[in-house]
Design a protein around this motif. Structure first.
Motif, PDB file in Angstrom:
ATOM      1  N   ARG A  98       0.836  -1.216   0.000  1.00 12.91           N
ATOM      2  CA  ARG A  98       0.000   0.000   0.000  1.00 12.91           C
ATOM      3  C   ARG A  98       0.867   1.261   0.000  1.00 12.91           C
ATOM      4  NH1 ARG A  98      -5.298  -0.250   0.326  1.00 12.91           N
ATOM      5  NH2 ARG A  98      -6.328  -2.155   1.071  1.00 12.91           N
ATOM      6  N   MET A  99       1.981   1.215   0.696  1.00 15.51           N
ATOM      7  CA  MET A  99       2.885   2.371   0.693  1.00 15.51           C
ATOM      8  C   MET A  99       3.397   2.650  -0.717  1.00 15.51           C
ATOM      9  SD  MET A  99       3.034   3.701   3.678  1.00 15.51           S
ATOM     10  CE  MET A  99       4.514   4.712   3.573  1.00 15.51           C
ATOM     11  N   GLY A 100       3.699   1.599  -1.461  1.00 14.98           N
ATOM     12  CA  GLY A 100       4.138   1.779  -2.836  1.00 14.98           C
ATOM     13  C   GLY A 100       3.076   2.397  -3.719  1.00 14.98           C
ATOM     14  N   ALA A 101       1.813   2.099  -3.404  1.00 16.89           N
ATOM     15  CA  ALA A 101       0.694   2.582  -4.215  1.00 16.89           C
ATOM     16  C   ALA A 101       0.201   3.953  -3.796  1.00 16.89           C
ATOM     17  CB  ALA A 101      -0.457   1.583  -4.131  1.00 16.89           C
ATOM     18  N   SER A 102       0.835   4.547  -2.783  1.00 16.15           N
ATOM     19  CA  SER A 102       0.289   5.768  -2.190  1.00 16.15           C
ATOM     20  C   SER A 102       0.340   6.979  -3.116  1.00 16.15           C
ATOM     21  CB  SER A 102       1.023   6.086  -0.882  1.00 16.15           C
ATOM     22  OG  SER A 102       2.405   6.316  -1.124  1.00 16.15           O
ATOM     23  N   ILE A 103       1.160   6.918  -4.169  1.00 12.07           N
ATOM     24  CA  ILE A 103       1.284   8.096  -5.052  1.00 12.07           C
ATOM     25  C   ILE A 103       0.419   7.976  -6.304  1.00 12.07           C
ATOM     26  CG2 ILE A 103       3.639   8.553  -4.256  1.00 12.07           C
ATOM     27  CD1 ILE A 103       4.590   7.470  -7.003  1.00 12.07           C
ATOM     28  N   VAL A 104      -0.338   6.875  -6.444  1.00 11.82           N
ATOM     29  CA  VAL A 104      -1.165   6.700  -7.645  1.00 11.82           C
ATOM     30  C   VAL A 104      -2.630   6.605  -7.252  1.00 11.82           C
ATOM     31  CG1 VAL A 104       0.656   5.637  -9.005  1.00 11.82           C
ATOM     32  CG2 VAL A 104      -0.804   4.197  -7.597  1.00 11.82           C
ATOM     33  N   ASP A 105      -3.490   6.657  -8.257  1.00 13.28           N
ATOM     34  CA  ASP A 105      -4.935   6.620  -8.056  1.00 13.28           C
ATOM     35  C   ASP A 105      -5.342   5.316  -7.368  1.00 13.28           C
ATOM     36  OD1 ASP A 105      -7.741   6.536  -8.347  1.00 13.28           O
ATOM     37  OD2 ASP A 105      -7.630   7.765 -10.157  1.00 13.28           O
ATOM     38  N   ASP A 106      -6.060   5.437  -6.262  1.00 13.16           N
ATOM     39  CA  ASP A 106      -6.452   4.271  -5.465  1.00 13.16           C
ATOM     40  C   ASP A 106      -7.375   3.326  -6.226  1.00 13.16           C
ATOM     41  OD1 ASP A 106      -6.076   3.019  -2.911  1.00 13.16           O
ATOM     42  OD2 ASP A 106      -8.192   3.430  -2.505  1.00 13.16           O
ATOM     43  N   ARG A 107      -7.990   3.826  -7.288  1.00 19.06           N
ATOM     44  CA  ARG A 107      -8.897   2.967  -8.063  1.00 19.06           C
ATOM     45  C   ARG A 107      -8.161   1.800  -8.706  1.00 19.06           C
ATOM     46  NH1 ARG A 107     -11.517   7.132 -12.146  1.00 19.06           N
ATOM     47  NH2 ARG A 107      -9.319   7.759 -12.153  1.00 19.06           N
ATOM     48  N   HIS A 108      -6.846   1.942  -8.906  1.00 18.32           N
ATOM     49  CA  HIS A 108      -6.072   0.889  -9.568  1.00 18.32           C
ATOM     50  C   HIS A 108      -5.497  -0.125  -8.586  1.00 18.32           C
ATOM     51  CE1 HIS A 108      -6.335   3.182 -13.230  1.00 18.32           C
ATOM     52  NE2 HIS A 108      -5.702   4.213 -12.711  1.00 18.32           N
ATOM     53  N   PHE A 109      -5.727   0.077  -7.287  1.00 19.06           N
ATOM     54  CA  PHE A 109      -5.008  -0.730  -6.289  1.00 19.06           C
ATOM     55  C   PHE A 109      -5.248  -2.221  -6.471  1.00 19.06           C
ATOM     56  CE2 PHE A 109      -4.611  -2.907  -2.226  1.00 19.06           C
ATOM     57  CZ  PHE A 109      -3.306  -2.583  -1.896  1.00 19.06           C
ATOM     58  N   LYS A 110      -6.488  -2.637  -6.611  1.00 16.60           N
ATOM     59  CA  LYS A 110      -6.796  -4.072  -6.702  1.00 16.60           C
ATOM     60  C   LYS A 110      -6.128  -4.695  -7.923  1.00 16.60           C
ATOM     61  CE  LYS A 110      -9.091  -7.903  -5.703  1.00 16.60           C
ATOM     62  NZ  LYS A 110      -8.842  -8.727  -6.892  1.00 16.60           N
ATOM     63  N   ASP A 111      -6.221  -4.035  -9.073  1.00 17.69           N
ATOM     64  CA  ASP A 111      -5.591  -4.572 -10.285  1.00 17.69           C
ATOM     65  C   ASP A 111      -4.079  -4.635 -10.128  1.00 17.69           C
ATOM     66  OD1 ASP A 111      -8.042  -4.839 -11.503  1.00 17.69           O
ATOM     67  OD2 ASP A 111      -7.899  -2.946 -12.615  1.00 17.69           O
ATOM     68  N   ASP A 112      -3.490  -3.584  -9.565  1.00 20.05           N
ATOM     69  CA  ASP A 112      -2.038  -3.563  -9.393  1.00 20.05           C
ATOM     70  C   ASP A 112      -1.588  -4.623  -8.394  1.00 20.05           C
ATOM     71  OD1 ASP A 112      -1.946  -1.488 -11.179  1.00 20.05           O
ATOM     72  OD2 ASP A 112      -1.837   0.076  -9.649  1.00 20.05           O
ATOM     73  N   LEU A 113      -2.355  -4.795  -7.316  1.00 18.90           N
ATOM     74  CA  LEU A 113      -2.024  -5.822  -6.327  1.00 18.90           C
ATOM     75  C   LEU A 113      -2.085  -7.204  -6.965  1.00 18.90           C
ATOM     76  CD1 LEU A 113      -1.390  -6.579  -3.392  1.00 18.90           C
ATOM     77  CD2 LEU A 113      -3.867  -6.664  -2.976  1.00 18.90           C
ATOM     78  N   ASP A 114      -3.115  -7.472  -7.752  1.00 17.74           N
ATOM     79  CA  ASP A 114      -3.229  -8.774  -8.417  1.00 17.74           C
ATOM     80  C   ASP A 114      -2.041  -9.017  -9.335  1.00 17.74           C
ATOM     81  OD1 ASP A 114      -5.629  -9.255  -7.151  1.00 17.74           O
ATOM     82  OD2 ASP A 114      -6.882  -8.710  -8.871  1.00 17.74           O
ATOM     83  N   ARG A 115      -1.598  -7.963 -10.036  1.00  9.93           N
ATOM     84  CA  ARG A 115      -0.479  -8.097 -10.962  1.00  9.93           C
ATOM     85  C   ARG A 115       0.814  -8.413 -10.207  1.00  9.93           C
ATOM     86  NH1 ARG A 115      -2.153  -4.573 -14.315  1.00  9.93           N
ATOM     87  NH2 ARG A 115      -1.449  -2.780 -13.110  1.00  9.93           N
ATOM     88  N   VAL A 116       1.031  -7.743  -9.075  1.00 10.04           N
ATOM     89  CA  VAL A 116       2.233  -8.000  -8.273  1.00 10.04           C
ATOM     90  C   VAL A 116       2.202  -9.407  -7.677  1.00 10.04           C
ATOM     91  CG1 VAL A 116       3.411  -7.363  -6.123  1.00 10.04           C
ATOM     92  CG2 VAL A 116       2.777  -5.598  -7.775  1.00 10.04           C
TER      93      VAL A 116
END
Length: 244
Positions: A98-116
């Motif tokens: 979540r800290m890594g995602a803090s600078i981008v739009d939160d709407r992408h979090f689930k997709d980005d987490l799945d990709r990682v």
């Protein structure tokens, strides 16, 4: 994607970089190899804005970012996975991501987490575990995963194989290749494991005492007799050669 022009940088009165010129084209993996103290880590940190360049320029996607603060550089699509991993040991794996995602739009979090987690399934098994309790290889996966959560166009990786078992090293380099090939992320890689790094790289540079001493394709440097003598073939694994 990235152009470094005449870059000078250092710490106090000690200059560590003496006029570095490199470029990284979109879609490439570019590798920096060299001995400890050659300035490789300082170069990555200066690109990220800390320490500041004392002279020269850093151009990212056509924009001069030399004087920008680090958080603004990150918002322009550059992520750094530093030497030593530097995860948050008391935070869970999920909190680190979540800290890594803090600078981008939160709407992408689930997709980005799945990709990682697709890249690093072991992290998916440890989402609630504290980062500091992970193995060295898992912490390196978390450091790279955290960087990827910011959706970078350019990923700076500093010694991702440091201290890892050979099997884990191969896994990490396979993942770097996948990130570049399948996700289209451009990579600037600092690495002392010259064989793996040059095998992976489209282009590469050898750094010696704050200067670029030799450049070429990854294959050219891998087959260069001087490089083989000093970084491969049982050489000193980073001994400097003033004739390079």
């Amino acid at each position: 994607m990235l152009r470094v022009e005449g870059l000078h940088s250092g710490y106090g009165r000690i200059e560590a970089l003496h006029g570095i010129d490199i470029d990284v084209r979109e879609g490439e993996i570019v590798t920096l190899v060299g001995a400890n103290g050659a300035g490789k880590t300082t170069l990555l940190m200066t690109i990220c804005g800390n320490p500041r360049a004392s002279a020269g320029r850093v151009i990212l996607a056509g924009e001069d970012i030399t004087a920008l603060p680090t958080h603004q550089i990150a918002r322009r699509g550059l992520a750094h996975s530093p030497e030593g991993r530097r995860i948050f040991p008391r935070m869970s794996v999920l909190e680190n991501l979540r800290m890594g995602a803090s600078i981008v739009d939160d709407r992408h979090f689930k997709d980005d987490l799945d990709r990682v987690l697709e890249l690093f399934p072991r992290l998916g098994e440890r989402l609630e575990q504290r980062g500091g309790t992970l193995s060295g290889g898992e912490q390196q996966m978390l450091a790279i995963g955290r960087a990827l959560m910011s959706r970078p166009r350019l990923l700076l990786l500093d010694e991702p194989s440091l201290g890892l078992a050979p099997l884990v090293v191969r896994q990490i380099f396979d993942i770097i290749s996948t990130i570049n090939r399948e996700q289209g992320v451009t990579v600037l890689l600092v690495e002392q494991n010259a064989f793996h790094a040059l095998s992976l790289a489209h282009r590469a540079h050898v750094m010696v005492t704050g200067r670029i001493a030799l450049s070429g394709s990854g294959a050219e440097l891998l087959n260069n007799p001087e490089i083989r003598a000093h970084y491969l073939d049982g050489g000193a694994g980073g001994a400097e050669d003033p004739n390079l």
